[in-house]
Write a protein that holds these residues in place. Structure first.
Motif, short mmCIF file in Angstrom:
data_model
loop_
_atom_site.label_atom_id
_atom_site.label_comp_id
_atom_site.label_asym_id
_atom_site.label_seq_id
_atom_site.Cartn_x
_atom_site.Cartn_y
_atom_site.Cartn_z
N LEU A 75 0.00 4.66 -13.07
CA LEU A 75 -0.94 3.75 -12.06
C LEU A 75 -1.65 4.69 -11.24
CD1 LEU A 75 -1.24 0.43 -11.47
CD2 LEU A 75 0.25 1.17 -9.57
N LEU A 76 -3.01 4.50 -11.02
CA LEU A 76 -3.66 5.19 -9.89
C LEU A 76 -3.94 4.36 -8.92
CD1 LEU A 76 -5.86 7.78 -12.19
CD2 LEU A 76 -3.60 8.34 -10.79
N VAL A 77 -3.87 4.71 -7.98
CA VAL A 77 -4.27 3.98 -6.65
C VAL A 77 -5.19 4.53 -5.78
CG1 VAL A 77 -3.43 2.47 -4.77
CG2 VAL A 77 -1.84 3.04 -6.74
N SER A 78 -6.47 3.79 -5.64
CA SER A 78 -7.49 4.23 -4.86
C SER A 78 -7.42 3.86 -3.38
CB SER A 78 -8.87 4.14 -5.37
OG SER A 78 -8.89 4.64 -6.62
N CYS A 79 -7.36 4.80 -2.25
CA CYS A 79 -7.26 4.33 -0.99
C CYS A 79 -8.10 5.39 -0.29
CB CYS A 79 -6.11 4.00 -0.55
SG CYS A 79 -4.78 5.30 -0.68
N LEU A 119 -5.52 9.58 -3.32
CA LEU A 119 -5.49 8.98 -4.76
C LEU A 119 -3.87 9.11 -5.22
CD1 LEU A 119 -6.58 7.77 -7.27
CD2 LEU A 119 -7.05 10.09 -8.14
N LEU A 120 -3.24 8.13 -5.53
CA LEU A 120 -1.96 8.01 -5.55
C LEU A 120 -1.55 7.76 -7.02
CD1 LEU A 120 -0.71 5.61 -2.66
CD2 LEU A 120 -1.01 8.14 -2.53
N HIS A 121 -0.58 8.64 -7.57
CA HIS A 121 -0.07 8.33 -9.10
C HIS A 121 1.34 7.82 -8.90
CE1 HIS A 121 1.32 10.58 -12.86
NE2 HIS A 121 1.28 9.31 -13.15
N CYS A 122 1.39 6.76 -9.53
CA CYS A 122 2.71 6.22 -9.57
C CYS A 122 3.28 5.71 -10.94
CB CYS A 122 2.76 4.74 -8.97
SG CYS A 122 2.26 4.89 -6.98
N ASP A 123 4.16 5.75 -11.20
CA ASP A 123 4.86 5.54 -12.59
C ASP A 123 4.77 3.81 -12.71
OD1 ASP A 123 6.98 4.81 -11.13
OD2 ASP A 123 8.20 6.37 -12.08
N LYS A 124 5.45 3.46 -13.89
CA LYS A 124 5.36 1.91 -14.15
C LYS A 124 6.30 1.18 -13.25
CE LYS A 124 7.09 0.61 -17.81
NZ LYS A 124 7.55 -0.13 -19.16
#
Length: 401
Positions: A333-337, A341-346
């Motif tokens: 998961l990439l979260v834009s804010c 830019l955050l990279h998270c796992d499932k």
């Protein structure tokens, strides 16, 4: 024809390194070329495209379509991130970078001419190829060619670029108000154009298109020989619908989204394990629910992702700029804010936090999978006058990577 390029200016640690003049030396023996063919091929298959192009032994395999196809299949899908870097502040133009999620490495990709402003010019992509304006290009090899051999036959909206398997032709699906016979229509006509030709064909009027056509949200998702398009009305009554386009029969079929999705929700289509999947985010965007399409068009719950909590998360939500997007089959998961830019796992665990101190990064719907495959539409010889004219029409600059 090769695309224009420009070199990046060294910054940071690279800029502080002393410049040492290169000494010319005689070329030594090509030890790599002396390896057995099967070992050499196995080595080259594991190298990125740029390294393969620089290898002298590459010439012996350059004409082997099987090697080129195998090399392309082994390349990772790279996410495309658009942002305004501090170095670009003088021009106030966005930059586009590729992100290799596993290695957490960014590389420059596209540079934007000023006349395109903040608009990302790529309209469709497939197998490492991109439709940009009225052209098709391969950023890996820096080749480009016009979509049509004659004057542009379409003046509508490109929906998708796809490979027609029986003919091995690359084709463009688009909709327009202009019929192939030259008459204007009050309804949108959906057409197909084979790249490198000038004869578009009408493929019908999908139900529900109306006078305004469709608004595609995200990039089409290829599953089981069909491109799945996410319709989302941006004006008036909101809705989510899915249109499946069969790439061989060139027919359309309407599908229903998961029953849990509501008009105000944010939905993205993606592929997971060879099946069509949908991620659904509610108003607060604090988590995503993943559904997977089973047989007989039945959607089933797959899993849920809860987003990590940040100190400025409340501020991000109030600004409406907290946008998560699943970018891999493994559920990355990439979260834009703003500023991050955050990279998270499932499972929602934070893997990496990339800082952007000048703007909110945007995850572009298209992906890059590098390809060295040769295509006939790139190999047509042009006169100097034709090259000069087409050079003016190319709507982007490819950076050295």
């Amino acid at each position: 024809m090769l695309l224009r390029s420009r070199r990046r200016v060294a910054t940071g640690e690279d800029a502080r390194r002393p410049t040492v003049p290169r000494r010319r030396s005689r070329a030594g023996p090509d030890r790599l070329a002396a390896l057995p063919e099967d070992i050499l091929q196995d080595i080259l298959l594991r190298l990125p495209a740029k390294s393969v192009l620089r290898c002298r032994a590459w010439r012996r395999l350059a004409s082997d379509p099987a090697f080129l196809l195998d090399h392309h299949r082994r390349q990772p899908e790279l996410a495309l991130i658009r942002s305004y870097r501090a170095s670009d502040a003088s021009d106030a133009l966005p930059s586009l970078e590729t992100l290799h999620i596993r290695s957490a490495q960014f590389r420059p990709f596209f540079g934007f001419p000023k006349q395109f402003g903040t608009h990302f010019p790529a309209r469709a992509s497939c197998d490492g190829l991109f439709v940009v304006g009225q052209c098709i290009c391969n950023p890996t090899t820096r080749q480009w060619a016009p979509l049509a051999t004659g004057p542009s036959p379409h003046a509508g909206t490109v929906v998708a670029l796809y490979l027609h398997q029986p003919s091995r032709e690359y084709r463009v699906l688009y909709w327009t108000l202009w019929n192939p016979d030259g008459n204007w229509s009050s309804r949108h006509v959906y057409c197909v154009l084979t790249v490198g030709t000038d004869q578009p064909r009408s493929v019908g009027y999908p139900v529900g298109s109306g006078r305004r056509g469709i608004h595609i949200f995200g990039a089409p998702v290829l599953v089981n020989g069909s491109l799945h398009l996410h319709w989302r009305e941006r004006f008036g009554v909101r809705y989510h619908e899915i249109l499946a386009f069969h790439m061989v029969a060139e027919t359309f079929r309407q599908m229903s989204p998961p029953a849990a999705v509501e008009p105000r929700h944010v939905m993205h289509l993606l592929e997971m394990g060879g099946r069509l999947a949908a991620s659904i985010g509610k108003d607060d965007m604090t988590g995503l629910t993943i559904f997977v399409l089973q047989e007989h068009d039945v959607w089933t719950y797959h899993y849920q992702i809860k987003l990590p909590v940040m100190d400025n998360m409340h501020f991000q939500q109030e600004q409406g700029s907290w946008w998560p997007k699943v970018v891999s089959e493994e559920g990355d998961l990439l979260v834009s804010c703003y500023g991050h830019l955050l990279h998270c796992d499932k499972k929602g665990n934070l893997v990496a936090n990339f800082k952007f101190d000048d703007d909110m990064p945007v995850v572009v719907p298209h992906r890059l999978k590098e390809s060295l495959i040769q295509h006939k539409f790139f190999q047509k010889k042009k006169t100097p006058e034709e090259e000069e004219e087409e050079e003016k029409s190319i709507p982007m600059v490819i950076l050295d990577i």
